[in-house]
Design an enzyme around this catalytic site. Structure first.
Site, PDB file in Angstrom:
ATOM      1  N   HIS A 105    -149.383  35.542  11.518  1.00 24.62           N
ATOM      2  CA  HIS A 105    -149.770  34.607  10.463  1.00 24.62           C
ATOM      3  C   HIS A 105    -150.646  35.355   9.453  1.00 24.62           C
ATOM      4  O   HIS A 105    -151.236  36.387   9.767  1.00 24.62           O
ATOM      5  CB  HIS A 105    -150.559  33.443  11.052  1.00 24.62           C
ATOM      6  N   GLU A 151    -153.581  34.742   8.285  1.00 25.83           N
ATOM      7  CA  GLU A 151    -154.966  34.914   8.722  1.00 25.83           C
ATOM      8  C   GLU A 151    -155.082  35.992   9.792  1.00 25.83           C
ATOM      9  O   GLU A 151    -156.014  36.804   9.750  1.00 25.83           O
ATOM     10  CB  GLU A 151    -155.534  33.592   9.276  1.00 25.83           C
ATOM     11  N   CYS A 208    -154.216  27.296  11.554  1.00 19.90           N
ATOM     12  CA  CYS A 208    -153.624  26.717  12.756  1.00 19.90           C
ATOM     13  C   CYS A 208    -154.568  26.993  13.928  1.00 19.90           C
ATOM     14  O   CYS A 208    -155.526  27.762  13.798  1.00 19.90           O
ATOM     15  CB  CYS A 208    -152.243  27.321  13.003  1.00 19.90           C
ATOM     16  N   CYS A 251    -155.040  30.798  14.651  1.00 17.00           N
ATOM     17  CA  CYS A 251    -155.824  31.491  13.622  1.00 17.00           C
ATOM     18  C   CYS A 251    -157.286  31.044  13.653  1.00 17.00           C
ATOM     19  O   CYS A 251    -158.191  31.870  13.481  1.00 17.00           O
ATOM     20  CB  CYS A 251    -155.211  31.250  12.248  1.00 17.00           C
TER      21      CYS A 251
END
Length: 164
Positions: A54, A56, A84, A87
């Protein structure tokens, strides 16, 4: 405040730019420390065949390498969407204390991302989740923690314990 807006817009531009490639979804993240851009990354889940890639996570990994520390205290994270659960956990583990985001989890759900489902699962006990959990070799596994404690590595109350 203008600086925050500039970095936030950079994260959003990364998300939009990522739509021009098959690399990953519409997510971008920027990390700044002491007014200096440390990392700027997009989602690369598809490109890397890595469900953890992701924006992040990628930005945290790059920032940690750049400053040669797992401790990102003093950093500010700007992300195109509310983090999420994975993260968010990485943000806690890295000691980032300030996060700016654009889209909400509800926006992400409307766009087809499963954050709410995962959050709902995490609220349940292991025996109630959609994943089957079974504990094995507990007496053998505990030895590594016992050795860790014997080395004096544990720090109670600090999520980034001295776990090199």
């Amino acid at each position: 405040m203008d600086t925050d807006l500039t970095y936030m817009k950079s994260a959003i531009l990364l998300a939009e730019g990522n739509l021009q490639s098959p690399d990953g979804g519409p997510f971008g993240c920027v990390i700044v420390k002491d007014g200096e851009l440390i990392s700027a990354e997009a989602n690369t889940v598809n490109r890397d065949c890595d469900p953890t890639a992701h924006a992040e996570m990628n930005a945290i990994r790059k920032a940690a390498k750049k400053i040669a520390s797992k401790d990102l205290s003093g950093c500010v994270l700007y992300t195109s969407s509310e983090p999420c659960p994975m993260c968010l956990s990485a943000i806690y583990w890295s000691n980032i204390k300030s996060v700016f985001y654009g889209n909400t989890r509800s926006d992400a759900q409307r766009a087809g991302f499963e954050d709410e489902y995962i959050l709902d699962q995490l609220k349940k006990g292991n025996n109630e989740q959609d994943i089957t959990f079974e504990r094995l070799c507990a007496s053998e596994a505990i030895r590594a923690f016992e050795q860790w404690l014997a080395l004096g590595k544990a720090k109670i109350g600090n999520i980034t314990s001295d776990n090199d």
